[in-house]
Design a protein around this motif. Structure first.
Motif, PDB file in Angstrom:
ATOM      1  N   ASN A 109      -7.667   7.009 -12.611  1.00  9.26           N
ATOM      2  CA  ASN A 109      -7.504   6.369 -11.301  1.00  9.26           C
ATOM      3  C   ASN A 109      -7.089   4.903 -11.457  1.00  9.26           C
ATOM      4  O   ASN A 109      -6.171   4.425 -10.788  1.00  9.26           O
ATOM      5  CB  ASN A 109      -8.799   6.485 -10.495  1.00  9.26           C
ATOM      6  CG  ASN A 109      -8.646   5.893  -9.102  1.00  9.26           C
ATOM      7  OD1 ASN A 109      -7.700   6.203  -8.389  1.00  9.26           O
ATOM      8  ND2 ASN A 109      -9.548   4.999  -8.734  1.00  9.26           N
ATOM      9  N   LYS A 110      -7.738   4.192 -12.378  1.00  7.34           N
ATOM     10  CA  LYS A 110      -7.400   2.768 -12.545  1.00  7.34           C
ATOM     11  C   LYS A 110      -6.003   2.622 -13.130  1.00  7.34           C
ATOM     12  O   LYS A 110      -5.261   1.705 -12.785  1.00  7.34           O
ATOM     13  CB  LYS A 110      -8.450   2.091 -13.434  1.00  7.34           C
ATOM     14  CG  LYS A 110      -8.723   0.651 -13.127  1.00  7.34           C
ATOM     15  CD  LYS A 110      -8.990   0.347 -11.662  1.00  7.34           C
ATOM     16  CE  LYS A 110     -10.093   1.166 -11.055  1.00  7.34           C
ATOM     17  NZ  LYS A 110     -10.290   0.846  -9.608  1.00  7.34           N
ATOM     18  N   GLY A 111      -5.647   3.558 -14.023  1.00  7.73           N
ATOM     19  CA  GLY A 111      -4.289   3.536 -14.582  1.00  7.73           C
ATOM     20  C   GLY A 111      -3.247   3.742 -13.489  1.00  7.73           C
ATOM     21  O   GLY A 111      -2.235   3.030 -13.434  1.00  7.73           O
ATOM     22  N   LEU A 112      -3.496   4.719 -12.609  1.00  7.60           N
ATOM     23  CA  LEU A 112      -2.566   4.945 -11.485  1.00  7.60           C
ATOM     24  C   LEU A 112      -2.513   3.691 -10.626  1.00  7.60           C
ATOM     25  O   LEU A 112      -1.462   3.307 -10.103  1.00  7.60           O
ATOM     26  CB  LEU A 112      -3.007   6.149 -10.639  1.00  7.60           C
ATOM     27  CG  LEU A 112      -3.082   7.521 -11.337  1.00  7.60           C
ATOM     28  CD1 LEU A 112      -3.626   8.577 -10.368  1.00  7.60           C
ATOM     29  CD2 LEU A 112      -1.728   7.956 -11.879  1.00  7.60           C
ATOM     30  N   GLU A 113      -3.665   3.019 -10.498  1.00  5.72           N
ATOM     31  CA  GLU A 113      -3.714   1.808  -9.663  1.00  5.72           C
ATOM     32  C   GLU A 113      -2.954   0.635 -10.274  1.00  5.72           C
ATOM     33  O   GLU A 113      -2.435  -0.220  -9.546  1.00  5.72           O
ATOM     34  CB  GLU A 113      -5.170   1.426  -9.387  1.00  5.72           C
ATOM     35  CG  GLU A 113      -5.828   2.430  -8.445  1.00  5.72           C
ATOM     36  CD  GLU A 113      -7.267   2.112  -8.082  1.00  5.72           C
ATOM     37  OE1 GLU A 113      -7.841   2.860  -7.268  1.00  5.72           O
ATOM     38  OE2 GLU A 113      -7.828   1.123  -8.604  1.00  5.72           O
ATOM     39  N   VAL A 114      -2.871   0.582 -11.612  1.00  4.43           N
ATOM     40  CA  VAL A 114      -2.055  -0.462 -12.253  1.00  4.43           C
ATOM     41  C   VAL A 114      -0.597  -0.260 -11.831  1.00  4.43           C
ATOM     42  O   VAL A 114       0.101  -1.198 -11.424  1.00  4.43           O
ATOM     43  CB  VAL A 114      -2.198  -0.420 -13.799  1.00  4.43           C
ATOM     44  CG1 VAL A 114      -1.155  -1.315 -14.459  1.00  4.43           C
ATOM     45  CG2 VAL A 114      -3.604  -0.827 -14.234  1.00  4.43           C
ATOM     46  N   ASN A 129      -2.455   7.346  -0.389  1.00  6.31           N
ATOM     47  CA  ASN A 129      -1.871   8.330  -1.313  1.00  6.31           C
ATOM     48  C   ASN A 129      -1.119   7.626  -2.457  1.00  6.31           C
ATOM     49  O   ASN A 129       0.104   7.584  -2.500  1.00  6.31           O
ATOM     50  CB  ASN A 129      -0.918   9.227  -0.489  1.00  6.31           C
ATOM     51  CG  ASN A 129      -0.227  10.309  -1.308  1.00  6.31           C
ATOM     52  OD1 ASN A 129       0.898  10.681  -0.992  1.00  6.31           O
ATOM     53  ND2 ASN A 129      -0.849  10.812  -2.358  1.00  6.31           N
ATOM     54  N   LYS A 130      -1.886   7.074  -3.409  1.00  8.68           N
ATOM     55  CA  LYS A 130      -1.277   6.293  -4.491  1.00  8.68           C
ATOM     56  C   LYS A 130      -0.334   7.126  -5.336  1.00  8.68           C
ATOM     57  O   LYS A 130       0.622   6.617  -5.919  1.00  8.68           O
ATOM     58  CB  LYS A 130      -2.363   5.647  -5.362  1.00  8.68           C
ATOM     59  CG  LYS A 130      -3.189   6.615  -6.163  1.00  8.68           C
ATOM     60  CD  LYS A 130      -4.435   5.950  -6.754  1.00  8.68           C
ATOM     61  CE  LYS A 130      -5.562   5.956  -5.758  1.00  8.68           C
ATOM     62  NZ  LYS A 130      -6.787   5.314  -6.198  1.00  8.68           N
ATOM     63  N   GLU A 131      -0.591   8.463  -5.422  1.00  9.40           N
ATOM     64  CA  GLU A 131       0.242   9.307  -6.276  1.00  9.40           C
ATOM     65  C   GLU A 131       1.712   9.263  -5.836  1.00  9.40           C
ATOM     66  O   GLU A 131       2.616   9.373  -6.673  1.00  9.40           O
ATOM     67  CB  GLU A 131      -0.265  10.755  -6.275  1.00  9.40           C
ATOM     68  CG  GLU A 131      -1.669  10.934  -6.887  1.00  9.40           C
ATOM     69  CD  GLU A 131      -2.794  10.855  -5.850  1.00  9.40           C
ATOM     70  OE1 GLU A 131      -2.564  10.317  -4.736  1.00  9.40           O
ATOM     71  OE2 GLU A 131      -3.905  11.332  -6.142  1.00  9.40           O
ATOM     72  N   ILE A 150      -4.338   0.747   1.391  1.00  8.15           N
ATOM     73  CA  ILE A 150      -5.677   1.204   1.764  1.00  8.15           C
ATOM     74  C   ILE A 150      -6.585   1.264   0.541  1.00  8.15           C
ATOM     75  O   ILE A 150      -7.798   1.043   0.648  1.00  8.15           O
ATOM     76  CB  ILE A 150      -5.576   2.618   2.394  1.00  8.15           C
ATOM     77  CG1 ILE A 150      -4.861   2.539   3.734  1.00  8.15           C
ATOM     78  CG2 ILE A 150      -6.943   3.270   2.541  1.00  8.15           C
ATOM     79  CD1 ILE A 150      -5.598   1.791   4.806  1.00  8.15           C
ATOM     80  N   ASP A 151      -6.008   1.579  -0.614  1.00 10.35           N
ATOM     81  CA  ASP A 151      -6.812   1.623  -1.833  1.00 10.35           C
ATOM     82  C   ASP A 151      -7.595   0.308  -1.888  1.00 10.35           C
ATOM     83  O   ASP A 151      -7.022  -0.776  -1.695  1.00 10.35           O
ATOM     84  CB  ASP A 151      -5.846   1.733  -3.036  1.00 10.35           C
ATOM     85  CG  ASP A 151      -6.432   2.564  -4.149  1.00 10.35           C
ATOM     86  OD1 ASP A 151      -7.650   2.823  -4.124  1.00 10.35           O
ATOM     87  OD2 ASP A 151      -5.664   2.942  -5.055  1.00 10.35           O
ATOM     88  N   SER A 152      -8.913   0.384  -2.125  1.00 11.27           N
ATOM     89  CA  SER A 152      -9.747  -0.801  -1.914  1.00 11.27           C
ATOM     90  C   SER A 152      -9.308  -1.981  -2.787  1.00 11.27           C
ATOM     91  O   SER A 152      -9.332  -3.129  -2.339  1.00 11.27           O
ATOM     92  CB  SER A 152     -11.219  -0.470  -2.176  1.00 11.27           C
ATOM     93  OG  SER A 152     -11.360   0.066  -3.469  1.00 11.27           O
ATOM     94  N   GLU A 153      -8.867  -1.678  -4.024  1.00  7.44           N
ATOM     95  CA  GLU A 153      -8.451  -2.758  -4.935  1.00  7.44           C
ATOM     96  C   GLU A 153      -7.200  -3.455  -4.409  1.00  7.44           C
ATOM     97  O   GLU A 153      -7.091  -4.684  -4.442  1.00  7.44           O
ATOM     98  CB  GLU A 153      -8.154  -2.199  -6.332  1.00  7.44           C
ATOM     99  CG  GLU A 153      -9.354  -1.576  -7.035  1.00  7.44           C
ATOM    100  CD  GLU A 153      -9.715  -0.200  -6.520  1.00  7.44           C
ATOM    101  OE1 GLU A 153      -9.005   0.313  -5.617  1.00  7.44           O
ATOM    102  OE2 GLU A 153     -10.724   0.360  -6.984  1.00  7.44           O
ATOM    103  N   HIS A 154      -6.239  -2.651  -3.966  1.00  3.95           N
ATOM    104  CA  HIS A 154      -4.955  -3.203  -3.516  1.00  3.95           C
ATOM    105  C   HIS A 154      -5.102  -3.876  -2.163  1.00  3.95           C
ATOM    106  O   HIS A 154      -4.461  -4.877  -1.876  1.00  3.95           O
ATOM    107  CB  HIS A 154      -3.902  -2.093  -3.510  1.00  3.95           C
ATOM    108  CG  HIS A 154      -3.826  -1.437  -4.854  1.00  3.95           C
ATOM    109  ND1 HIS A 154      -4.817  -0.575  -5.289  1.00  3.95           N
ATOM    110  CD2 HIS A 154      -2.956  -1.566  -5.878  1.00  3.95           C
ATOM    111  CE1 HIS A 154      -4.536  -0.189  -6.519  1.00  3.95           C
ATOM    112  NE2 HIS A 154      -3.420  -0.773  -6.893  1.00  3.95           N
TER     113      HIS A 154
HETATM  114 MG    MG Z   1      -9.137   2.406  -5.693  1.00  2.00          MG
END
Ligand code: MG
Ligand code: NAD
Length: 398
Positions: A222-227, A126-128, A151-155
């Motif tokens: 999504n990528k912005g939230l991931e940054v 839940n990145k949000e 869990i987010d695959s990038e992180h």
């Molecule tokens: Mg991701």
């Protein structure tokens, strides 16, 4: 020692279902204490039958009543509860050692915070929650002596490419590189984007996911939230996080070090891999994901992200640089705009326009408290609703 019990918040969603598949691939390893969903009682019942949790929660009361009747009739050992408070309660149960936070959007914030405060190991999808209230979340993890495993695959990839966390900042890191597939409209003519439909936006080329994150992938919000997520998880500044388009989704992210080494984590695009990594960590366990065929994956390409095509990425960077309440405003405006797009009330290109309008209207402030974040979230949603109405009126011929 933390108890082995696992609570899955959002077990009826895409990440939740994948988590239960990994649990089933490792019989007896990850006992399920609690499962939760919003209103899908049929799926939650099937999950209760298979995994026999002590607790099942549905936010929707009528759906919870239906679930309770079936659970009782079948003689399952599961107690059923309803409402949002029940999510926080099961996330903090003493017999729960780890919590999979897989609710989508701001609704995940309070239960995820509750898990962190209670000292659980939080497996964070839940990145949000982190975008809205990163400071409060990290503080809760420290105060509760809990742990965050991405869990987010990038992180999760970056976590695997950094030295094991020991409370210190990793040494010698030059930058983190988040990869992005670019979504379904990476090469679509720019003038075609205004007319794309929700089903087209949700048809991701490589990943199968819930509808909200699928739209976020198509806009690259999504990528912005991931940054922003990466800044909190790895204690780095927004300028230390680069985004690279990698259409094959094989390299899930990278860490570049001072000596020129670039470490990457690779695998098939399948969420069961990062989920299994986090569940088993520091051990390795079965995931059920297909093996990567290196010979068939020879074409790995990378290119910079284009913010003309993906204005949401630039908006998220603006929020990341501004800090304070700006990411909460960005997130709330985006959630409202994406919901309006999925309902057919807003054009795809309207999403970035609405988010920009809301960010212009609500300047950033330092975060004072959780209540402050929730207030800002509510205000941003009101302003977004007005922006969405105005955009709809502008598009509808008189
Ligand atoms: Mg991701
Ligand atoms: P989804 O829509 O498939 O599932 C969401 C879950 O949350 C469901 O169980 C749903 O019932 C529950 N839920 C929805 N609204 C709720 C509410 N108001 N209160 C309580 N529960 C509610 O979403 P998903 O794709 O599984 O994504 C979940 C989270 O994981 C998101 O934050 C997403 O960004 C993140 N994530 C997902 C993926 C993926 O592959 N799907 C990858 C990385 C990160």
């Amino acid at each position: 020692m933390r108890p082995a019990g696992l609570a899955i918040l959002g077990s009826t969603g895409s990440v939740g279902v994948s988590t239960l598949q990994v649990v089933s691939a490792n019989p007896g390893e990850f006992p399920i204490v609690a499962l939760t969903g919003y209103s899908n009682d049929a799926l939650l019942y099937a999950q209760c039958e298979e995994h026999r949790p002590a607790w099942a929660v549905l936010v929707d009361e009528a759906a919870a009543e239906r679930l309770e009747r079936r659970v009782r009739a079948a003689g399952l050992p599961t107690r059923v509860d309803s409402g949002t408070q029940a999510l926080q309660r099961v996330a903090s149960l003493p017999e729960v050692g780890r919590v999979m936070a897989a609710i989508v959007g701001a609704a995940g914030l309070l239960p995820t915070l509750a898990a962190a405060r209670a000292g659980k190991q939080v497996l964070l999808a839940n990145k949000e929650a982190l975008v809205m209230a990163g400071h409060l979340m990290m503080e809760a993890v420290r105060a509760g002596r809990g742990e965050l495993v991405p869990i987010d695959s990038e992180h999760n990839a970056i976590f695997q490419c950094l030295p094991p966390p020991d409370g210190q900042r990793a040494q010698g890191v030059r930058r983190l590189i988040l990869t992005a597939s670019g979504g379904p409209f990476l090469d679509a003519p720019l003038e075609s984007l205004a007319a794309v439909t929700p089903d087209q936006a949700c048809a991701h080329p490589n990943w199968s996911m819930g509808r909200k994150i699928s739209v976020d992938s198509a806009t690259m919000m999504n990528k912005g939230l991931e940054v922003i997520e990466a800044c909190w998880l790895f204690d780095v500044a927004p300028g230390d996080v680069d985004v690279m388009i990698h259409p094959q989704s094989i390299v899930h992210s990278m860490v570049e070090y001072e000596d020129g080494s670039v470490l990457a984590q690779m695998g098939c695009p399948d969420m069961r891999t990062p989920i299994a990594h986090a569940l088993g960590w520091p051990r390795r366990v079965a995931s059920g994901a297909p093996r990567l065929d290196l010979v068939a994956s020879t074409d790995l390409s990378f290119r910079p992200a284009d913010t003309t095509r993906f204005p949401c990425l630039a908006l998220a960077r603006r929020a990341a640089e501004a800090g304070g309440t700006a990411p909460a405003v960005l997130n709330a405006a985006n959630e409202e705009a994406v919901a309006a797009f999925l309902d057919g009330r807003l054009a795809f290109t309207g999403i970035a326009a609405v988010v920009a309008g809301v960010m212009d209207a609500i300047g950033p402030e330092p975060v004072q408290s959780l209540e402050h974040v929730l207030d800002v979230d509510a205000t941003a949603r009101e302003v977004a609703a007005r922006e969405i109405d105005a955009a709809t009126r502008a598009e509808t011929p008189a």
